[in-house]
Design a protein around this motif. Structure first.
Motif, PDB file in Angstrom:
ATOM      1  N   PHE A  68      -2.090   7.459  -2.466  1.00 26.16           N
ATOM      2  CA  PHE A  68      -3.471   7.014  -2.689  1.00 26.16           C
ATOM      3  C   PHE A  68      -4.332   7.248  -1.454  1.00 26.16           C
ATOM      4  O   PHE A  68      -5.415   7.801  -1.533  1.00 26.16           O
ATOM      5  CB  PHE A  68      -3.503   5.533  -3.061  1.00 26.16           C
ATOM      6  CG  PHE A  68      -3.001   5.259  -4.431  1.00 26.16           C
ATOM      7  CD1 PHE A  68      -3.757   5.596  -5.534  1.00 26.16           C
ATOM      8  CD2 PHE A  68      -1.765   4.665  -4.625  1.00 26.16           C
ATOM      9  CE1 PHE A  68      -3.299   5.354  -6.811  1.00 26.16           C
ATOM     10  CE2 PHE A  68      -1.304   4.416  -5.899  1.00 26.16           C
ATOM     11  CZ  PHE A  68      -2.069   4.752  -6.993  1.00 26.16           C
ATOM     12  N   PHE A  69      -3.844   6.782  -0.312  1.00 21.01           N
ATOM     13  CA  PHE A  69      -4.712   6.765   0.877  1.00 21.01           C
ATOM     14  C   PHE A  69      -4.221   7.663   1.999  1.00 21.01           C
ATOM     15  O   PHE A  69      -4.895   7.801   3.004  1.00 21.01           O
ATOM     16  CB  PHE A  69      -4.839   5.347   1.440  1.00 21.01           C
ATOM     17  CG  PHE A  69      -5.285   4.331   0.446  1.00 21.01           C
ATOM     18  CD1 PHE A  69      -6.390   4.568  -0.352  1.00 21.01           C
ATOM     19  CD2 PHE A  69      -4.615   3.129   0.317  1.00 21.01           C
ATOM     20  CE1 PHE A  69      -6.819   3.622  -1.267  1.00 21.01           C
ATOM     21  CE2 PHE A  69      -5.033   2.178  -0.597  1.00 21.01           C
ATOM     22  CZ  PHE A  69      -6.135   2.425  -1.394  1.00 21.01           C
ATOM     23  N   ALA A 109       2.293   0.683  -1.924  1.00 18.37           N
ATOM     24  CA  ALA A 109       2.964   1.678  -2.767  1.00 18.37           C
ATOM     25  C   ALA A 109       3.028   3.024  -2.050  1.00 18.37           C
ATOM     26  O   ALA A 109       4.031   3.731  -2.153  1.00 18.37           O
ATOM     27  CB  ALA A 109       2.233   1.811  -4.097  1.00 18.37           C
ATOM     28  N   ASP A 110       1.959   3.360  -1.319  1.00 22.27           N
ATOM     29  CA  ASP A 110       1.986   4.608  -0.547  1.00 22.27           C
ATOM     30  C   ASP A 110       3.176   4.638   0.397  1.00 22.27           C
ATOM     31  O   ASP A 110       3.779   5.675   0.625  1.00 22.27           O
ATOM     32  CB  ASP A 110       0.700   4.730   0.285  1.00 22.27           C
ATOM     33  CG  ASP A 110      -0.394   5.414  -0.493  1.00 22.27           C
ATOM     34  OD1 ASP A 110      -0.162   5.745  -1.663  1.00 22.27           O
ATOM     35  OD2 ASP A 110      -1.482   5.618   0.073  1.00 22.27           O
ATOM     36  N   ARG A 111       3.490   3.479   0.957  1.00 22.68           N
ATOM     37  CA  ARG A 111       4.544   3.450   1.967  1.00 22.68           C
ATOM     38  C   ARG A 111       5.935   3.330   1.378  1.00 22.68           C
ATOM     39  O   ARG A 111       6.877   3.914   1.900  1.00 22.68           O
ATOM     40  CB  ARG A 111       4.295   2.305   2.956  1.00 22.68           C
ATOM     41  CG  ARG A 111       3.064   2.530   3.818  1.00 22.68           C
ATOM     42  CD  ARG A 111       2.819   1.357   4.727  1.00 22.68           C
ATOM     43  NE  ARG A 111       4.005   1.032   5.482  1.00 22.68           N
ATOM     44  CZ  ARG A 111       4.325   1.583   6.655  1.00 22.68           C
ATOM     45  NH1 ARG A 111       3.526   2.450   7.201  1.00 22.68           N
ATOM     46  NH2 ARG A 111       5.425   1.244   7.271  1.00 22.68           N
ATOM     47  N   ILE A 112       6.084   2.554   0.280  1.00 22.33           N
ATOM     48  CA  ILE A 112       7.451   2.332  -0.203  1.00 22.33           C
ATOM     49  C   ILE A 112       7.745   3.034  -1.517  1.00 22.33           C
ATOM     50  O   ILE A 112       8.900   3.204  -1.867  1.00 22.33           O
ATOM     51  CB  ILE A 112       7.786   0.823  -0.314  1.00 22.33           C
ATOM     52  CG1 ILE A 112       6.910   0.134  -1.348  1.00 22.33           C
ATOM     53  CG2 ILE A 112       7.669   0.145   1.028  1.00 22.33           C
ATOM     54  CD1 ILE A 112       7.288  -1.319  -1.550  1.00 22.33           C
ATOM     55  N   LEU A 113       6.743   3.447  -2.287  1.00 24.32           N
ATOM     56  CA  LEU A 113       7.014   4.071  -3.585  1.00 24.32           C
ATOM     57  C   LEU A 113       6.707   5.560  -3.597  1.00 24.32           C
ATOM     58  O   LEU A 113       6.889   6.221  -4.612  1.00 24.32           O
ATOM     59  CB  LEU A 113       6.204   3.371  -4.686  1.00 24.32           C
ATOM     60  CG  LEU A 113       6.550   1.907  -4.944  1.00 24.32           C
ATOM     61  CD1 LEU A 113       5.614   1.317  -5.985  1.00 24.32           C
ATOM     62  CD2 LEU A 113       7.986   1.760  -5.399  1.00 24.32           C
ATOM     63  N   LEU A 154     -10.574   7.858   2.755  1.00 23.89           N
ATOM     64  CA  LEU A 154     -11.863   7.170   2.713  1.00 23.89           C
ATOM     65  C   LEU A 154     -11.893   6.071   1.646  1.00 23.89           C
ATOM     66  O   LEU A 154     -12.613   5.090   1.780  1.00 23.89           O
ATOM     67  CB  LEU A 154     -12.962   8.193   2.431  1.00 23.89           C
ATOM     68  CG  LEU A 154     -14.331   7.875   2.997  1.00 23.89           C
ATOM     69  CD1 LEU A 154     -14.256   7.714   4.499  1.00 23.89           C
ATOM     70  CD2 LEU A 154     -15.306   8.977   2.633  1.00 23.89           C
ATOM     71  N   LEU A 155     -11.070   6.263   0.592  1.00 26.99           N
ATOM     72  CA  LEU A 155     -11.050   5.250  -0.473  1.00 26.99           C
ATOM     73  C   LEU A 155     -10.535   3.917   0.069  1.00 26.99           C
ATOM     74  O   LEU A 155     -11.006   2.852  -0.334  1.00 26.99           O
ATOM     75  CB  LEU A 155     -10.173   5.739  -1.625  1.00 26.99           C
ATOM     76  CG  LEU A 155     -10.091   4.811  -2.834  1.00 26.99           C
ATOM     77  CD1 LEU A 155     -11.454   4.627  -3.458  1.00 26.99           C
ATOM     78  CD2 LEU A 155      -9.114   5.356  -3.862  1.00 26.99           C
ATOM     79  N   THR A 210      -8.215  -3.595  10.436  1.00 33.44           N
ATOM     80  CA  THR A 210      -8.789  -2.858   9.321  1.00 33.44           C
ATOM     81  C   THR A 210      -7.771  -1.974   8.609  1.00 33.44           C
ATOM     82  O   THR A 210      -8.067  -1.466   7.540  1.00 33.44           O
ATOM     83  CB  THR A 210      -9.948  -1.975   9.803  1.00 33.44           C
ATOM     84  OG1 THR A 210      -9.498  -1.246  10.945  1.00 33.44           O
ATOM     85  CG2 THR A 210     -11.134  -2.803  10.211  1.00 33.44           C
ATOM     86  N   GLY A 211      -6.591  -1.764   9.188  1.00 27.88           N
ATOM     87  CA  GLY A 211      -5.517  -1.046   8.508  1.00 27.88           C
ATOM     88  C   GLY A 211      -5.872   0.340   8.009  1.00 27.88           C
ATOM     89  O   GLY A 211      -5.436   0.747   6.934  1.00 27.88           O
ATOM     90  N   TYR A 212      -6.685   1.103   8.768  1.00 24.47           N
ATOM     91  CA  TYR A 212      -7.176   2.382   8.268  1.00 24.47           C
ATOM     92  C   TYR A 212      -6.052   3.370   7.981  1.00 24.47           C
ATOM     93  O   TYR A 212      -5.140   3.553   8.784  1.00 24.47           O
ATOM     94  CB  TYR A 212      -8.142   3.013   9.291  1.00 24.47           C
ATOM     95  CG  TYR A 212      -9.595   2.627   9.096  1.00 24.47           C
ATOM     96  CD1 TYR A 212      -9.934   1.540   8.315  1.00 24.47           C
ATOM     97  CD2 TYR A 212     -10.612   3.348   9.692  1.00 24.47           C
ATOM     98  CE1 TYR A 212     -11.263   1.175   8.130  1.00 24.47           C
ATOM     99  CE2 TYR A 212     -11.942   3.000   9.520  1.00 24.47           C
ATOM    100  CZ  TYR A 212     -12.267   1.908   8.734  1.00 24.47           C
ATOM    101  OH  TYR A 212     -13.566   1.558   8.553  1.00 24.47           O
ATOM    102  N   ALA A 213      -6.172   4.026   6.821  1.00 24.16           N
ATOM    103  CA  ALA A 213      -5.338   5.163   6.496  1.00 24.16           C
ATOM    104  C   ALA A 213      -5.964   6.384   7.190  1.00 24.16           C
ATOM    105  O   ALA A 213      -7.159   6.364   7.472  1.00 24.16           O
ATOM    106  CB  ALA A 213      -5.310   5.355   4.985  1.00 24.16           C
ATOM    107  N   PRO A 214      -5.234   7.448   7.473  1.00 22.35           N
ATOM    108  CA  PRO A 214      -3.819   7.672   7.177  1.00 22.35           C
ATOM    109  C   PRO A 214      -2.873   7.175   8.270  1.00 22.35           C
ATOM    110  O   PRO A 214      -1.669   7.283   8.094  1.00 22.35           O
ATOM    111  CB  PRO A 214      -3.732   9.191   7.058  1.00 22.35           C
ATOM    112  CG  PRO A 214      -4.809   9.700   7.949  1.00 22.35           C
ATOM    113  CD  PRO A 214      -5.895   8.688   7.930  1.00 22.35           C
TER     114      PRO A 214
END
Lengths: 611, 180
Positions: free
Chosen positions: A307-308, A299-303, A315-316, A218-222
């Protein structure tokens, strides 16, 4: 093989190297693309080869090299610039090892890759069960390795097996034949779709090499934002698998809407085709949503966006993930229902009961499935969202019930032949009843608060996915085996494997309901000693299940080589795929078929179909 | 694309209808992007947004529709439309160049709520402009090699539908990021 026509100059076959040359070229270009981009970016940034940017660009370059090297360069890209398409589609076994536009070849490519992925991801499950034999950590080096194992297992089983095996395999192979078409609407797009599947599978499978991912499927953030580079491969792999599903969806819808044989109105469409149509609509709408979510997260990880992650809205991610993730459950299950309702009339020698209701049920599930996603998030969302989504989730069991009424009504007073495919279908009907009922428990908010993240949930969704879909997939593999290989499988081994799969499956996963009620959390490598007994029981039976799957698939492999000739229509089926030769020729039918009656009038002679 | 066979009416309807499926899937991407913008950044936009540049992109893209339709009408009438399609592609390329310029001189902090959505949506859209331009140039090239005729030109129609989709999406994007 038999396709040697006078047009092919060589008297001798091309040899195995000639057969495999395009796939070897694809692998070479893919490897060169990955390594070159990986090295170049790492050198430019002064980072390790396994760092984020090198791996991400390597994935893009490697996938491009793989897709173009398989033949897409000559078949798809070259014509854009003027020259005529120049791509030899090969003969014999070589057809399966290159870019090919025949939907039957692509279907087999999908079936084989889904089976291989199923066995590999199943191996990860066996390792997990070996770990859980005892309460202490003893197989994996640490709990993180265990997390990587269930992440790979879940991601591959969900995104590369259960949404692909029936849709990509049988959908590609049988939808055009069953609607009486010669191929899909866009054959070359269809050819491309399988080539995107392979990089997706490899990315997820090889993610442990760069640290794996701890989040599960499910790859949940954070958590995902803090994870190793393997998390990037999770996003990229699922994005590639999504592209593959999207291309198939466009083709299946277009083929069903526009390429039906004369006389085949929508009201006569075989149930499997209806199921594929409805599934493809869900894929078409929701795959782009999760694909975009994957890009956000990447993008959250590399840019450096937020977002998440903890600064954004974790939650988004859950919303975007389950906006696809719940329709996905029906993307998995609708094709299985299609197979039930296709196989049951043939082996009951009886008219399909409630055709219109079954179609209405499929459409009802399609509409409702997009309004239930929050039931995966009952423990995280605002209270105002609980009751509406509890209601929609419980409502969806009504159209699902239509499928049961159609299946049971057809069985009622039928002349049932308990051949292997029918056995698997009846087992699937039984298993899914348990999966479905426990789903009603979980849709109930108070029960869900108690059971969330326990083995009860694990047991529930394995009952729907293995019990429902994998059993139906095996039913389809055995049902259509005479059609796609031209041979008969061994009935004795088939039935033995079916009973072993049924026993192994039910004994292990019924045990998981008990473990869940007793407080066994999911996604843990170690647990309280009092749960040791039930876990050892589950593990032993899951090894039986793994062995049984092996026998079932081995039986098909051996029979494909040594089985007796099947003839065109060994089951006495009335749908169009049985009215052509086994396997169907290129173009599917010697003469374009005309449909003059409905497909399910077994028993007393009524309408017939003429090829 | 070079082997354009004579299509029946049913064949033409099929390719046209099937292409709309592709556009529908693409539209879902922008539904996701735009709803994320409102969910994360709420209403309103920072004063640093380069509104005149956004307006210029909008005008260029809307203007490109005129040569696009002129080109496809010429092909439909059995004449060459490559020149007109080329003009449409040129206007599109200018719009793309403006977006690149905007990114190069961006005053909005990329790490801000609004900024990350702005960059993500305009970036995604720029990718679609690039795809649309590729499509237009391929069919313009094929048309200059005289591969289409009055009856068979669904590829031109597909490129035109996709380009129109790109333009309409930008208008929505302009509203979502520059007006609200």
């Amino acid at each position: 093989m038999s396709e040697h026509s006078g047009m092919i100059g060589e008297a001798a076959g091309p040899g195995w190297l000639g057969h495999a040359a395009p796939m070897l070229r694809a692998a070479l270009w893919g490897a060169i693309g990955f390594l070159a981009a990986d090295w170049a970016v790492a050198a430019a940034l002064g980072s390790r080869l396994g760092a984020e940017w090198p791996v991400v660009t390597g994935f893009f370059a490697g996938s491009t090299g793989w897709v173009l090297g398989g033949g897409a360069l000559e078949a798809c890209v070259r014509p854009w610039f003027g020259p005529a398409p120049a791509w030899d589609e090969g003969i014999g076994a070589g057809r399966f090892l290159r870019f090919h536009s025949d939907h039957k070849i692509i279907g087999i490519q999908y079936l084989v890759s889904a089976t291989v992925t199923f066995l590999l991801a199943g191996l990860a499950a066996m390792l997990m069960r070996l770990e859980l034999m005892t309460p202490k950590l003893d197989v994996f080096a640490d709990a993180q390795q265990y997390n990587e194992a269930f992440g790979v297992h879940g991601s591959l089983m969900l995104f590369a097996v259960s949404v692909v095996a029936i849709v990509g395999g049988f959908g590609n192979y049988f939808v055009p034949v069953m609607v009486g078409a010669d191929d899909m609407t866009y054959p070359r797009l269809n050819g491309l779709s399988w080539w995107f599947l392979v990089p997706g599978v490899l990315a997820i499978l090889l993610s442990p090499l760069v640290g794996g991912f701890q989040t599960g499927w499910t790859g949940y953030a954070p958590l995902a934002a803090q994870d190793a580079v393997g998390q990037d491969l999770y996003y990229l792999g699922i994005f590639a698998l999504g592209l593959s599903s999207l291309f198939t969806a466009i083709n299946v819808i277009a083929t069903t809407l526009y390429m039906r044989a004369p006389g085949l109105s929508m009201g006569r469409l075989p149930m499997f085709v209806w199921a594929m149509l409805v599934t493809s609509v869900l894929n078409l709408i929701w795959v782009p949503v999760i694909g975009t979510g994957m890009i956000f997260a990447l993008a959250d990880r590399i840019l450096g966006t937020h977002f998440f992650d903890a600064q954004g809205l974790p939650l988004l991610w859950q919303d975007l993930f389950w906006l696809f993730g719940h329709p996905e459950v029906y993307i998995i299950m609708l094709p299985a229902w299609g197979l039930w309702l296709e196989i049951i009339p043939v082996f009951s020698r009886k008219r399909l009961f409630g055709y219109g209701w079954a179609v209405a049920g499929m459409l009802g599930v399609m509409f409702l499935s997009s309004y239930v996603w929050t039931h995966h998030m009952f423990t995280t969302v605002a209270d105002s969202r609980l009751v509406p989504f509890m209601t929609t989730t419980e409502l969806i069991s009504i159209p699902t019930g239509f499928m049961y009424i159609a299946a049971l009504g057809t069985l009622w007073k039928g002349r049932i032949r308990l051949r292997t495919p029918m056995l698997y279908v009846l087992m699937s009907v039984f298993n899914f009843l348990i999966g479905g009922f426990t789903g009603v428990f979980l849709s109930d908010v108070p029960a869900d608060f108690q059971l969330h993240n326990t083995y009860f949930v694990v047991a529930h969704f394995h009952y729907t996915i293995i019990g429902g879909m994998v059993f139906a997939w095996l039913a389809g593999l055995y049902y259509w085996f005479p059609k796609y290989t031209g041979r008969l499988y061994s009935e004795g081994w088939g039935k033995l494997a079916a009973w072993l799969v049924f026993l192994g499956f039910n004994c292990s996963f019924l045990g998981m309901f008990v473990a869940g009620f007793d407080g066994m959390n999911r996604r843990v490598a170690e647990y309280m000693p009092y749960l040791g007994g039930i876990n050892a029981w589950i593990s032993v039976w899951s090894f039986v299940l793994g062995l049984a799957f092996g026998i079932a698939i081995l039986n098909l492999l051996i029979s494909a080589a040594t089985g007796k000739r099947a003839g065109d229509n060994p089951w006495g089926g009335k749908t169009l795929e049985w009215q052509t030769s086994s396997p169907p020729p290129h173009g599917n039918f010697a003469r374009p078929p005309v449909v003059t009656g409905d497909f399910y009038s077994y028993g007393p002679e009524r309408g017939v179909t003429t090829p | 694309m070079t082997t354009v066979q004579d299509l029946s009416d049913a064949g033409r309807r099929m390719y046209r209808g099937a292409f709309f499926l592709f556009v529908l899937a693409e539209a879902m991407i922008f539904v996701t992007l735009f709803s994320t913008r409102f969910l994360l950044a709420g209403m309103g936009h920072p004063a640093e947004v380069n509104g005149s540049l956004g307006l210029a992109v909008t005008l260029l893209l809307v203007a490109s529709l005129a040569p696009l339709f002129a080109g496809i009408n010429r092909i439909r009438a059995g004449r060459r439309g490559a020149g007109m399609l080329g003009v449409a592609a040129l206007l599109g390329a200018l719009a793309l160049a403006l977006i690149v310029y905007d990114w190069a001189t961006l005053a909005i902090p990329v790490g801000s709520r609004y900024g990350e959505n702005y960059v993500m949506s305009t970036g995604y859209h720029a990718l679609h402009i690039l795809l649309g331009l590729t499509g237009l140039l391929i069919v313009a090239g094929a048309d200059s090699r005289r591969e289409f005729n009055a009856a068979n030109h669904w590829q031109v129609g597909a490129a035109a539908v996709f380009w129109s989709f790109v333009v309409l999406t930008w208008i929505a994007l302009f509203a979502v990021f520059f007006i609200f």
